[in-house]
Design an enzyme around this catalytic site. Structure first.
Site, short mmCIF file in Angstrom:
data_model
loop_
_atom_site.label_atom_id
_atom_site.label_comp_id
_atom_site.label_asym_id
_atom_site.label_seq_id
_atom_site.Cartn_x
_atom_site.Cartn_y
_atom_site.Cartn_z
NE ARG A 37 -0.09 -0.49 4.94
CZ ARG A 37 0.26 0.35 5.91
NH1 ARG A 37 -0.06 1.62 5.86
NH2 ARG A 37 0.96 -0.07 6.95
CG ASP A 53 1.68 -9.14 -3.28
OD1 ASP A 53 2.27 -9.48 -2.22
OD2 ASP A 53 0.67 -9.71 -3.72
CE1 TYR A 143 5.18 -12.32 13.28
CE2 TYR A 143 5.55 -12.72 15.62
CZ TYR A 143 5.83 -12.01 14.46
OH TYR A 143 6.76 -11.01 14.50
CE LYS A 147 8.40 -12.89 11.88
NZ LYS A 147 8.97 -12.10 10.78
CB ILE A 173 9.60 -2.77 18.10
CG1 ILE A 173 10.41 -4.02 17.73
CG2 ILE A 173 10.37 -1.50 17.77
CD1 ILE A 173 11.74 -4.17 18.40
P1 NAD Z 1 3.77 -3.99 10.46
O1 NAD Z 1 2.58 -4.86 10.47
O2 NAD Z 1 3.69 -2.67 11.15
O3 NAD Z 1 4.21 -3.70 8.96
C1 NAD Z 1 4.20 -4.67 7.96
C2 NAD Z 1 4.11 -3.97 6.62
O4 NAD Z 1 4.08 -4.97 5.61
C3 NAD Z 1 2.81 -3.14 6.46
O5 NAD Z 1 3.12 -1.82 6.06
C4 NAD Z 1 2.04 -3.88 5.39
O6 NAD Z 1 1.28 -3.02 4.53
C5 NAD Z 1 3.16 -4.57 4.61
N1 NAD Z 1 2.69 -5.72 3.86
C6 NAD Z 1 1.73 -6.61 4.19
N2 NAD Z 1 1.58 -7.51 3.22
C7 NAD Z 1 2.46 -7.19 2.24
C8 NAD Z 1 2.77 -7.75 0.97
N3 NAD Z 1 2.13 -8.83 0.51
N4 NAD Z 1 3.73 -7.15 0.25
C9 NAD Z 1 4.38 -6.05 0.70
N5 NAD Z 1 4.12 -5.48 1.89
C10 NAD Z 1 3.17 -6.05 2.64
O7 NAD Z 1 5.00 -4.85 11.02
P2 NAD Z 1 6.28 -4.33 11.83
O8 NAD Z 1 5.90 -4.24 13.24
O9 NAD Z 1 6.88 -3.17 11.16
O10 NAD Z 1 7.23 -5.62 11.67
C11 NAD Z 1 8.23 -5.73 10.69
C12 NAD Z 1 8.89 -7.09 10.84
O11 NAD Z 1 9.43 -7.21 12.17
C13 NAD Z 1 7.94 -8.28 10.69
O12 NAD Z 1 8.62 -9.35 10.09
C14 NAD Z 1 7.61 -8.65 12.11
O13 NAD Z 1 7.27 -10.00 12.21
C15 NAD Z 1 8.92 -8.35 12.80
N6 NAD Z 1 8.74 -8.11 14.24
C16 NAD Z 1 8.13 -6.99 14.70
C17 NAD Z 1 7.97 -6.79 16.06
C18 NAD Z 1 7.32 -5.55 16.61
O14 NAD Z 1 7.19 -5.40 17.82
N7 NAD Z 1 6.90 -4.61 15.77
C19 NAD Z 1 8.46 -7.74 16.96
C20 NAD Z 1 9.05 -8.90 16.46
C21 NAD Z 1 9.22 -9.07 15.11
#
Ligand code: NAD
Length: 315
Positions: A37, A53, A143, A147, A173
């Site tokens: 998006r 995507d 999830y 992972k 985070i």
């Molecule tokens: P988030 O959900 O805020 O962001 C994910 C982004 O991916 C969104 O902007 C979404 O639009 C995009 N997305 C979804 N489907 C998609 C597709 N098919 N193609 C392209 N983009 C797509 O996630 P985040 O919190 O920023 O996390 C980022 C990474 O860090 C992830 O792998 C998550 O598992 C990992 N992580 C995050 C946390 C945390 O606390 N935020 C903790 C552990 C691990």
């Protein structure tokens, strides 16, 4: 060496700040942001942006070739709480996006890959205190399963095909710029917003739920730090334990009350309590510290001060 970075999932909680940081560091034109998006104005206007995507291999390959990408940060995923609502969607997104990126690296189209894992790889049978780098891993969420599987594939692609993939197991985070995207640690962001807006917060976890957490600035430093480390120093190719602070809802609310004495918290645990109960309370990240020099900076109180100061400006 010329460096060109592609961030996939750049509009998310971590991707937004990572994009900003990397554009400042390497120059905006060297950092291509992408997401399924469109993002906020700053993201769209500050440098190249592609709607992409991550599950579409051909589209991904086109962007990688057109921009001569060297490094990929794969941040797109479906997180723990949302993943429980849409198990197959979470599995498909989390696995297919990873395979697409690993295969591009295997074919020599990119040099280096960052892919985040999570403390969700651990489960109820994992030791909860100072969880070791190598230990029992029986995740109970879709999830976490995705992972853990991802970690195994990263190590496999490194062993078999020499793919330079680097990974850390993020804790929860906490950041003020963007809202979190459906995880179990989201309360620790929301609580600061509600403290400023309403002076009270109803928490979806109970008072004693201690979880490993980290301020965004530390998470970004870790992410870029592992990507900049010498290849020979990266000794773990599944994913590194990474830690900063651990606290429970009661402790974070006490930290907030130092600034907003009238703030009150109450508790209404929901389905996320069970997820949180299966995760570690603190993490032993000594290997990341030894191998590539990881060090966190922010304590709970320092983070609270930053969060409240920055959010106050927003409201
Ligand atoms: P988030 O959900 O805020 O962001 C994910 C982004 O991916 C969104 O902007 C979404 O639009 C995009 N997305 C979804 N489907 C998609 C597709 N098919 N193609 C392209 N983009 C797509 O996630 P985040 O919190 O920023 O996390 C980022 C990474 O860090 C992830 O792998 C998550 O598992 C990992 N992580 C995050 C946390 C945390 O606390 N935020 C903790 C552990 C691990």
């Amino acid at each position: 060496m010329k460096k060109r970075i592609l961030i996939i999932g750049a509009c998310g909680q971590i991707g937004t700040e990572l994009t900003h940081f990397l554009r400042e560091k390497y120059g905006a034109h060297k950092v291509i942001a992408s997401d399924i998006r469109e993002g906020e104005e700053e993201m769209m206007n500050d440098g190249p942006f592609e709607v992409l995507d991550a599950m579409n291999y051909d589209a991904l390959q086109d962007v990688v070739i057109n921009y001569e990408i060297t490094d990929v940060y794969l941040m797109a995923a479906m997180l723990s709480a949302t993943g429980e609502k849409f198990p197959m969607k979470a599995w498909n997104l989390n696995m297919n996006s990873l395979f697409n990126v690993l295969n591009l690296a295997k074919e020599g189209k990119v040099n280096k890959v960052f892919w985040p894992s999570s403390i969700a790889v651990f489960g109820a049978t994992t030791p909860k205190q100072d969880t070791p780098q190598r230990t029992v891993m029986e995740p109970s969420t879709v999830y976490g399963i995705s992972k853990q599987t991802g970690e195994r594939w990263c190590e496999y692609y490194n062993n078999k095909y020499g793919v330079d993939v680097r990974s850390i197991r993020y804790p929860g985070i906490i950041s003020y710029k963007t809202l979190p995207g459906g995880g179990t640690t989201d309360y620790a962001v929301d609580i600061y917003h509600k403290a400023l807006k309403h002076k009270n917060y109803i928490c979806f976890l109970n008072a004693e739920t201690t979880l490993p957490m980290m301020y965004m600035e530390d998470a970004i430093r870790a992410t870029v730090g592992i990507m900049e480390a010498d290849e020979k120093d990266i000794k773990i190719r599944s994913s590194y334990n990474l830690a900063a602070i651990s606290f429970n809802p009661e402790e974070i609310s006490k930290s907030i009350q130092k600034h907003i004495p009238e703030f009150e918290i109450s508790y209404e645990p929901d389905f996320r309590q069970e997820i949180a109960d299966s995760w570690p309370q603190s993490i032993d990240d000594s290997q990341a510290r030894d191998d590539w020099g990881w060090q966190h900076q922010y304590s709970l109180d320092e983070m609270t001060e930053k969060m409240l100061t920055n959010l106050k400006e927003k409201y």
